[in-house]
Design a protein around this motif. Structure first.
Motif, PDB file in Angstrom:
ATOM      1  N   LEU A 172       0.734  -1.245  -0.050  1.00  0.00           N
ATOM      2  CA  LEU A 172       0.058   0.103  -0.019  1.00  0.00           C
ATOM      3  C   LEU A 172       1.046   1.134   0.158  1.00  0.00           C
ATOM      4  CD1 LEU A 172      -3.084  -0.852   2.465  1.00  0.00           C
ATOM      5  CD2 LEU A 172      -3.087  -0.254   0.124  1.00  0.00           C
ATOM      6  N   ASP A 173       2.176   1.094   0.453  1.00  0.00           N
ATOM      7  CA  ASP A 173       3.107   2.339   0.569  1.00  0.00           C
ATOM      8  C   ASP A 173       3.943   2.379  -0.696  1.00  0.00           C
ATOM      9  OD1 ASP A 173       2.194   2.770   2.977  1.00  0.00           O
ATOM     10  OD2 ASP A 173       3.626   1.774   4.062  1.00  0.00           O
ATOM     11  N   ALA A 174       4.638   3.322  -0.807  1.00  0.00           N
ATOM     12  CA  ALA A 174       5.473   3.404  -2.010  1.00  0.00           C
ATOM     13  C   ALA A 174       6.797   2.808  -1.828  1.00  0.00           C
ATOM     14  CB  ALA A 174       5.794   5.105  -2.350  1.00  0.00           C
ATOM     15  N   CYS A 175       6.536   1.397  -1.907  1.00  0.00           N
ATOM     16  CA  CYS A 175       7.808   0.527  -1.566  1.00  0.00           C
ATOM     17  C   CYS A 175       8.499   0.107  -2.850  1.00  0.00           C
ATOM     18  CB  CYS A 175       7.441  -0.714  -0.686  1.00  0.00           C
ATOM     19  SG  CYS A 175       6.305  -1.797  -1.683  1.00  0.00           S
ATOM     20  N   LEU A 176       8.137   0.456  -3.814  1.00  0.00           N
ATOM     21  CA  LEU A 176       8.890   0.219  -5.285  1.00  0.00           C
ATOM     22  C   LEU A 176       8.895   1.579  -6.011  1.00  0.00           C
ATOM     23  CD1 LEU A 176       6.669  -2.740  -6.371  1.00  0.00           C
ATOM     24  CD2 LEU A 176       8.952  -3.072  -5.758  1.00  0.00           C
ATOM     25  N   PRO A 177      10.159   1.488  -6.661  1.00  0.00           N
ATOM     26  CA  PRO A 177      10.447   2.787  -7.687  1.00  0.00           C
ATOM     27  C   PRO A 177       9.554   2.638  -8.696  1.00  0.00           C
ATOM     28  CG  PRO A 177      12.042   1.220  -7.657  1.00  0.00           C
ATOM     29  CD  PRO A 177      11.531   0.664  -6.845  1.00  0.00           C
ATOM     30  N   ASP A 178       9.202   3.898  -9.266  1.00  0.00           N
ATOM     31  CA  ASP A 178       8.336   4.167 -10.293  1.00  0.00           C
ATOM     32  C   ASP A 178       9.038   3.652 -11.692  1.00  0.00           C
ATOM     33  OD1 ASP A 178       6.489   5.120  -8.757  1.00  0.00           O
ATOM     34  OD2 ASP A 178       6.591   7.357  -9.468  1.00  0.00           O
ATOM     35  N   ALA A 179       8.425   2.956 -12.476  1.00  0.00           N
ATOM     36  CA  ALA A 179       8.678   2.521 -13.997  1.00  0.00           C
ATOM     37  C   ALA A 179      10.128   1.836 -13.932  1.00  0.00           C
ATOM     38  CB  ALA A 179       8.663   3.636 -14.691  1.00  0.00           C
ATOM     39  N   ALA A 180      10.467   0.931 -12.890  1.00  0.00           N
ATOM     40  CA  ALA A 180      11.769   0.232 -12.818  1.00  0.00           C
ATOM     41  C   ALA A 180      11.338  -1.100 -13.149  1.00  0.00           C
ATOM     42  CB  ALA A 180      12.127   0.503 -11.566  1.00  0.00           C
ATOM     43  N   ALA A 181      10.340  -1.951 -13.027  1.00  0.00           N
ATOM     44  CA  ALA A 181      10.179  -3.391 -13.186  1.00  0.00           C
ATOM     45  C   ALA A 181       9.748  -3.876 -14.598  1.00  0.00           C
ATOM     46  CB  ALA A 181       9.253  -3.762 -12.125  1.00  0.00           C
ATOM     47  N   ASP A 182      10.441  -4.851 -15.081  1.00  0.00           N
ATOM     48  CA  ASP A 182       9.724  -5.378 -16.342  1.00  0.00           C
ATOM     49  C   ASP A 182       8.633  -6.301 -16.351  1.00  0.00           C
ATOM     50  OD1 ASP A 182      11.840  -4.195 -18.439  1.00  0.00           O
ATOM     51  OD2 ASP A 182      13.151  -5.112 -16.874  1.00  0.00           O
ATOM     52  N   ALA A 183       8.480  -6.947 -15.302  1.00  0.00           N
ATOM     53  CA  ALA A 183       7.192  -7.854 -14.732  1.00  0.00           C
ATOM     54  C   ALA A 183       7.073  -7.894 -13.332  1.00  0.00           C
ATOM     55  CB  ALA A 183       7.500  -9.043 -15.276  1.00  0.00           C
ATOM     56  N   ILE A 184       5.954  -7.975 -12.754  1.00  0.00           N
ATOM     57  CA  ILE A 184       5.675  -8.148 -11.478  1.00  0.00           C
ATOM     58  C   ILE A 184       4.434  -9.326 -11.429  1.00  0.00           C
ATOM     59  CG2 ILE A 184       4.480  -7.114  -9.259  1.00  0.00           C
ATOM     60  CD1 ILE A 184       5.434  -4.218 -10.471  1.00  0.00           C
ATOM     61  N   LEU A 185       4.731 -10.248 -10.505  1.00  0.00           N
ATOM     62  CA  LEU A 185       3.833 -11.183 -10.190  1.00  0.00           C
ATOM     63  C   LEU A 185       3.121 -10.796  -8.851  1.00  0.00           C
ATOM     64  CD1 LEU A 185       5.567 -12.750 -12.160  1.00  0.00           C
ATOM     65  CD2 LEU A 185       4.931 -14.729 -11.037  1.00  0.00           C
ATOM     66  N   CYS A 186       1.795 -10.654  -8.581  1.00  0.00           N
ATOM     67  CA  CYS A 186       0.984 -10.499  -7.582  1.00  0.00           C
ATOM     68  C   CYS A 186      -0.097 -11.403  -7.464  1.00  0.00           C
ATOM     69  CB  CYS A 186       0.586  -8.925  -7.243  1.00  0.00           C
ATOM     70  SG  CYS A 186      -0.045  -8.525  -5.896  1.00  0.00           S
ATOM     71  N   ARG A 187       0.047 -12.647  -7.079  1.00  0.00           N
ATOM     72  CA  ARG A 187      -1.188 -13.633  -7.055  1.00  0.00           C
ATOM     73  C   ARG A 187      -1.586 -13.927  -5.726  1.00  0.00           C
ATOM     74  NH1 ARG A 187       1.459 -17.658 -11.697  1.00  0.00           N
ATOM     75  NH2 ARG A 187       2.791 -17.855  -9.760  1.00  0.00           N
ATOM     76  N   ARG A 204      -0.395   1.053  -7.331  1.00  0.00           N
ATOM     77  CA  ARG A 204       1.021   1.534  -7.129  1.00  0.00           C
ATOM     78  C   ARG A 204       2.004   0.257  -7.947  1.00  0.00           C
ATOM     79  NH1 ARG A 204       2.113   4.895  -3.246  1.00  0.00           N
ATOM     80  NH2 ARG A 204       0.597   5.434  -1.874  1.00  0.00           N
ATOM     81  N   LEU A 205       1.479  -0.613  -8.293  1.00  0.00           N
ATOM     82  CA  LEU A 205       2.048  -1.770  -9.041  1.00  0.00           C
ATOM     83  C   LEU A 205       2.079  -1.363 -10.532  1.00  0.00           C
ATOM     84  CD1 LEU A 205       0.626  -5.200  -7.764  1.00  0.00           C
ATOM     85  CD2 LEU A 205       2.717  -4.084  -7.251  1.00  0.00           C
ATOM     86  N   VAL A 206       1.198  -0.682 -11.085  1.00  0.00           N
ATOM     87  CA  VAL A 206       1.033  -0.276 -12.314  1.00  0.00           C
ATOM     88  C   VAL A 206       2.279   0.938 -12.474  1.00  0.00           C
ATOM     89  CG1 VAL A 206      -0.263   0.975 -14.057  1.00  0.00           C
ATOM     90  CG2 VAL A 206      -1.201  -0.879 -12.791  1.00  0.00           C
ATOM     91  N   ALA A 207       2.291   1.578 -11.391  1.00  0.00           N
ATOM     92  CA  ALA A 207       3.170   2.686 -11.363  1.00  0.00           C
ATOM     93  C   ALA A 207       4.875   2.222 -11.450  1.00  0.00           C
ATOM     94  CB  ALA A 207       3.130   3.580 -10.266  1.00  0.00           C
ATOM     95  N   ALA A 208       4.951   1.007 -10.740  1.00  0.00           N
ATOM     96  CA  ALA A 208       6.316   0.419 -10.742  1.00  0.00           C
ATOM     97  C   ALA A 208       6.645  -0.159 -12.090  1.00  0.00           C
ATOM     98  CB  ALA A 208       6.209  -0.391  -9.600  1.00  0.00           C
TER      99      ALA A 208
END
Length: 247
Positions: A172-187, A204-208
């Motif tokens: 829920l917090d800004a724990c990931l930098p913006d636009a830095a990940a190529d893929a995120i799994l959140c299942r 937040r995941l989209v922003a990351a």
């Protein structure tokens, strides 16, 4: 208390949460209700007690296979391929990503995030029981070469470890930098959250994600319109792409 947990970590009311709170009664009695923080030792202990840690290697094998065959080759990393397991539990999903990335070739890194401290300790140790039930039942035979398997235990081979790290973070917090990940799994994370919490985490995941990056969700997780995600394709269920420009 459930309202406090909803505000702190997005947890929704459920029988699972109620039962875990009952078992955590000694912790509840010493919580500072005026200072709810994931970093306070008693609140951290409560989060350790109520989070669900269900995972395994190559879980949801059909989605993982689609990600490897169709999505991973299409990603265009800026240098090092960056993959994230959001809500990584004891780490098997992050180590699965490491095997996929190593098989792809090129520089890569994998990060696992979770709130539960004992789960993160297990993820860092990366030494798992074989079962029963069979902990490797979804792992393709060829991928087992990336695991050391012996005496009822398995662990990732040493070559994978330097590129994988785990840390504590609240989605829920800004724990990931913006636009830095190529893929995120959140299942199997959003299903335990309130509607407001799910929306907050998804944003937040989209922003990351980098534009064009992939978000892998559980089969019941359907993002709302207008947050910058489109289906990767009609054939890949639960895999979404961040649009080049947000809607």
């Amino acid at each position: 208390m459930q309202e406090r947990l909803a505000g702190l970590a997005g947890f929704s009311e459920s029988d699972v949460l109620r039962n875990r709170l009952l078992r955590a009664a000694p912790i509840l009695s010493r919580l500072p209700l005026d200072r709810a923080s994931i970093d306070h030792p008693d609140w951290a202990a409560l989060l350790d007690a109520v989070t669900v840690q269900e995972t395994r290697m190559f879980r949801a094998g059909a989605q993982i296979a689609s990600f490897r065959a169709e999505v991973l080759p299409a990603l265009a990393p800026r240098g090092t391929l960056s993959l994230i397991s959001a809500g990584c539990a004891t780490g098997e999903e992050a180590w699965t990503l490491a095997i996929l990335a190593a098989g792809r070739g090129g520089p890569w890194q994998v990060e696992g995030l979770d709130l539960c401290r004992p789960a993160l300790e297990a993820a860092n140790a990366a030494r798992y029981r074989l079962g029963p039930p069979d902990a490797l039942r979804e792992v393709p035979e060829a991928d087992r070469a990336w695991l050391d398997i012996a005496d009822g235990w398995f662990e990732p081979v040493a070559a994978l470890r330097p590129q994988v790290r785990f840390r504590r973070g609240n989605l829920l917090d800004a724990c990931l930098p913006d636009a830095a990940a190529d893929a995120i799994l959140c299942r199997n994370v959003l299903i335990y959250m309130t509607e407001e919490g799910r929306l907050g985490v998804l944003k937040r995941l989209v922003a990351a994600l980098r534009p064009g990056g992939a978000l892998l969700l559980g089969p019941t997780d359907r993002p709302p319109r207008g947050i910058g995600l489109v289906p990767w394709s009609r054939d890949l269920i639960g895999i979404w792409r961040r649009e080049a420009t947000d809607a």
